[in-house]
Enzyme design. Structure first.
Site, PDB file in Angstrom:
ATOM      1  N   VAL A 254      43.749  41.099  41.259  1.00 19.96           N
ATOM      2  CA  VAL A 254      42.649  40.622  40.420  1.00 19.96           C
ATOM      3  C   VAL A 254      42.802  41.126  38.989  1.00 19.96           C
ATOM      4  O   VAL A 254      43.461  42.127  38.734  1.00 19.96           O
ATOM      5  CB  VAL A 254      41.269  41.040  40.980  1.00 19.96           C
ATOM      6  N   CYS A 255      42.157  40.421  38.082  1.00 23.65           N
ATOM      7  CA  CYS A 255      42.039  40.831  36.683  1.00 23.65           C
ATOM      8  C   CYS A 255      40.697  40.297  36.185  1.00 23.65           C
ATOM      9  O   CYS A 255      39.825  39.980  36.983  1.00 23.65           O
ATOM     10  CB  CYS A 255      43.216  40.320  35.847  1.00 23.65           C
ATOM     11  N   ALA A 256      40.540  40.167  34.886  1.00 19.97           N
ATOM     12  CA  ALA A 256      39.263  39.709  34.341  1.00 19.97           C
ATOM     13  C   ALA A 256      39.022  38.225  34.596  1.00 19.97           C
ATOM     14  O   ALA A 256      37.945  37.824  35.029  1.00 19.97           O
ATOM     15  CB  ALA A 256      39.189  40.003  32.850  1.00 19.97           C
TER      16      ALA A 256
END
Length: 196
Positions: free
Chosen positions: A65-67
């Site tokens: 995941v990331c932003a």
């Protein structure tokens, strides 16, 4: 090579108990709120963490995941090139929070106050443009080339979906994991899920 599996926030939440979640944002961004149980391995340290991530993937599914999903997609592609199959979270932590799912945050005394990388880039780009214009008016018109260079960099960033400024900002001390934090994350990735 096949594209990585993509989970939407509801699918990821339903499987959270059996996923190893790796957050590839900077430590400052991670501290601002992350998926419950997520481990922080910044994107530029993925190569260093490859053996541990491979170990985790051999034991079960890994969600990256990331932003917004762009960096996690890059991480999944990088890992796939190394033979490690992972999934990415569609829309990243922004979509997770928008779906009404909670984010974990470190205890108050345990956090680095951080801005998202997008906010850091906007601030830096804006400050450089203003500086170039101001110096161009007060010192010499050639300083306006600084503003033009930043504008060109932003256009290139949008066209290529890359960001050189984010890469540079990611190397600043507040965006780097503490050595002890990274060591603890790698140790957690090496452990079996059944190990307390």
């Amino acid at each position: 090579m096949t594209s990585p599996l993509t989970l939407d926030p509801d699918q990821a939440r339903a499987r959270l108990h059996d996923l190893t979640v790796i957050d590839v944002r900077t430590p400052g961004e991670y501290a601002s709120g992350h998926l419950p149980g997520a481990l922080n391995v910044p994107l530029d340290l993925m190569g260093r963490a490859l053996p541990e991530i491979r170990h985790a993937a051999d034991r079960g599914d890994v969600l990256v995941v990331c932003a917004s999903g762009a960096r996690s997609q890059s991480a999944c592609t990088l890992l796939a090139e190394q033979g490690v199959r992972t999934a990415t979270l569609a829309g990243g932590t922004h979509a997770w929070a928008a779906a009404g799912h909670g984010l974990d945050r470190p205890a108050a005394g345990d956090t680095r106050a951080g801005w998202s990388m997008e906010r850091q880039v906007r601030f830096t780009a804006g400050a450089l443009v203003l500086l170039g214009l101001l110096l161009g008016l007060l010192v010499h018109p050639a300083f306006q080339l600084l503003s033009a260079g930043v504008a060109g960099g932003l256009v290139f960033s949008a066209l290529t979906d890359t960001c050189g400024m984010a890469v540079l900002l990611g190397k600043l001390p507040h965006n780097r994991p503490r050595p002890a934090d990274l060591a603890a994350t790698l140790a957690t990735l090496r452990r079996d899920r059944s190990t307390p």
